[in-house]
Design a protein around this motif. Structure first.
Motif, PDB file in Angstrom:
ATOM      1  N   ARG A  82      -3.123  -2.687 -12.816  1.00 45.70           N
ATOM      2  CA  ARG A  82      -1.830  -2.280 -12.614  1.00 45.70           C
ATOM      3  C   ARG A  82      -1.781  -1.048 -13.131  1.00 45.70           C
ATOM      4  O   ARG A  82      -1.797  -0.708 -14.235  1.00 45.70           O
ATOM      5  CB  ARG A  82      -0.981  -3.367 -13.297  1.00 45.70           C
ATOM      6  CG  ARG A  82      -1.179  -4.915 -12.934  1.00 45.70           C
ATOM      7  CD  ARG A  82      -0.871  -5.138 -11.246  1.00 45.70           C
ATOM      8  NE  ARG A  82      -1.296  -6.297 -10.912  1.00 45.70           N
ATOM      9  CZ  ARG A  82      -0.227  -7.228 -10.881  1.00 45.70           C
ATOM     10  NH1 ARG A  82       1.283  -6.657 -11.036  1.00 45.70           N
ATOM     11  NH2 ARG A  82      -0.537  -8.605 -10.279  1.00 45.70           N
ATOM     12  N   ASP A  83      -1.198  -0.043 -12.416  1.00 41.65           N
ATOM     13  CA  ASP A  83      -0.944   1.070 -12.554  1.00 41.65           C
ATOM     14  C   ASP A  83      -0.004   1.705 -11.552  1.00 41.65           C
ATOM     15  O   ASP A  83       0.068   1.541 -10.433  1.00 41.65           O
ATOM     16  CB  ASP A  83      -2.341   2.052 -12.488  1.00 41.65           C
ATOM     17  CG  ASP A  83      -1.987   3.637 -12.824  1.00 41.65           C
ATOM     18  OD1 ASP A  83      -0.597   3.904 -12.947  1.00 41.65           O
ATOM     19  OD2 ASP A  83      -2.940   4.198 -12.755  1.00 41.65           O
ATOM     20  N   LYS A 114       0.971   4.355 -10.826  1.00 41.17           N
ATOM     21  CA  LYS A 114       0.631   5.613 -10.241  1.00 41.17           C
ATOM     22  C   LYS A 114      -0.173   5.376  -9.038  1.00 41.17           C
ATOM     23  O   LYS A 114      -0.903   5.937  -8.360  1.00 41.17           O
ATOM     24  CB  LYS A 114       0.130   6.759 -11.013  1.00 41.17           C
ATOM     25  CG  LYS A 114       1.129   7.026 -11.986  1.00 41.17           C
ATOM     26  CD  LYS A 114       0.658   8.390 -12.717  1.00 41.17           C
ATOM     27  CE  LYS A 114       1.747   8.900 -13.663  1.00 41.17           C
ATOM     28  NZ  LYS A 114       1.282   9.987 -14.503  1.00 41.17           N
ATOM     29  N   GLN A 115      -0.862   3.851  -8.770  1.00 42.97           N
ATOM     30  CA  GLN A 115      -1.577   3.374  -8.150  1.00 42.97           C
ATOM     31  C   GLN A 115      -1.164   2.498  -6.929  1.00 42.97           C
ATOM     32  O   GLN A 115      -0.655   1.440  -7.488  1.00 42.97           O
ATOM     33  CB  GLN A 115      -2.982   2.861  -8.534  1.00 42.97           C
ATOM     34  CG  GLN A 115      -3.991   2.719  -7.473  1.00 42.97           C
ATOM     35  CD  GLN A 115      -5.495   2.233  -8.035  1.00 42.97           C
ATOM     36  OE1 GLN A 115      -5.961   2.803  -8.891  1.00 42.97           O
ATOM     37  NE2 GLN A 115      -5.654   0.970  -7.822  1.00 42.97           N
ATOM     38  N   GLY A 156       1.831  -1.171 -10.023  1.00 43.83           N
ATOM     39  CA  GLY A 156       2.391  -1.360 -11.284  1.00 43.83           C
ATOM     40  C   GLY A 156       2.617  -2.857 -11.419  1.00 43.83           C
ATOM     41  O   GLY A 156       1.625  -3.968 -10.999  1.00 43.83           O
TER      42      GLY A 156
END
Length: 150
Positions: free
Chosen positions: A9-10, A12-13, A106
């Motif tokens: 989980r990011d 920015k991705q 996220g």
């Protein structure tokens, strides 16, 4: 005990899970290829997801596992007694059942029902745009700090 996610989980991705056998999945893929974020695409026809990931996605969307898939027109008999394991077996053998792709950024998870929803998922909306006179170019960049543009 802390609840840990199996999926990376990011914020920015974008993680995009789809079936290349789905018309909508391929259309939305075209939209996300133009965004200004790191994108991880997972075509479930080429890369299988573990059962734990499917259960996690189902939980986060707050829908039963069988509602992630489109089974209209398929004959699986009486599906009322199917449990999660049964549905996962069906999906793993029939990847085209994932007609509505899944987008994850996220902590946010969304099953996409139509192409434009992927833009809403990123906060892109034309509602705040001012109408310009003929020949004037629209504003396509952020004019305030709380707007999100792809």
């Amino acid at each position: 005990m802390k609840n840990m996610s199996i999926l990376a989980r990011d914020k920015k991705q974008l993680t995009y899970i789809y079936s290349s056998k789905s018309h909508l999945g391929k259309q939305v893929l075209g939209y996300i290829q133009g965004i200004d974020k790191k994108v991880e695409t997972i075509d479930i026809n080429k890369e299988k997801l573990g059962d734990t990931i499917w259960v996690e996605i189902s939980d986060q969307l707050n829908v039963p596992i069988n509602k992630l898939f489109s089974i209209e027109g398929a004959d699986y008999g009486n599906t009322e007694d199917f449990d999660t394991e049964d549905w996962l077996k069906i999906l793993n053998k029939n990847t085209e059942l994932l007609q509505k792709p899944i987008a994850i950024v996220g902590k946010d998870v969304k099953q996409i029902v139509n192409r434009s929803e992927i833009l809403e998922f990123f906060g892109v909306d034309s509602a705040g745009l001012e109408k310009k006179s003929s020949g004037e170019l629209p504003t396509t960049s952020s004019t305030t700090s709380d707007e999100k543009f792809i």
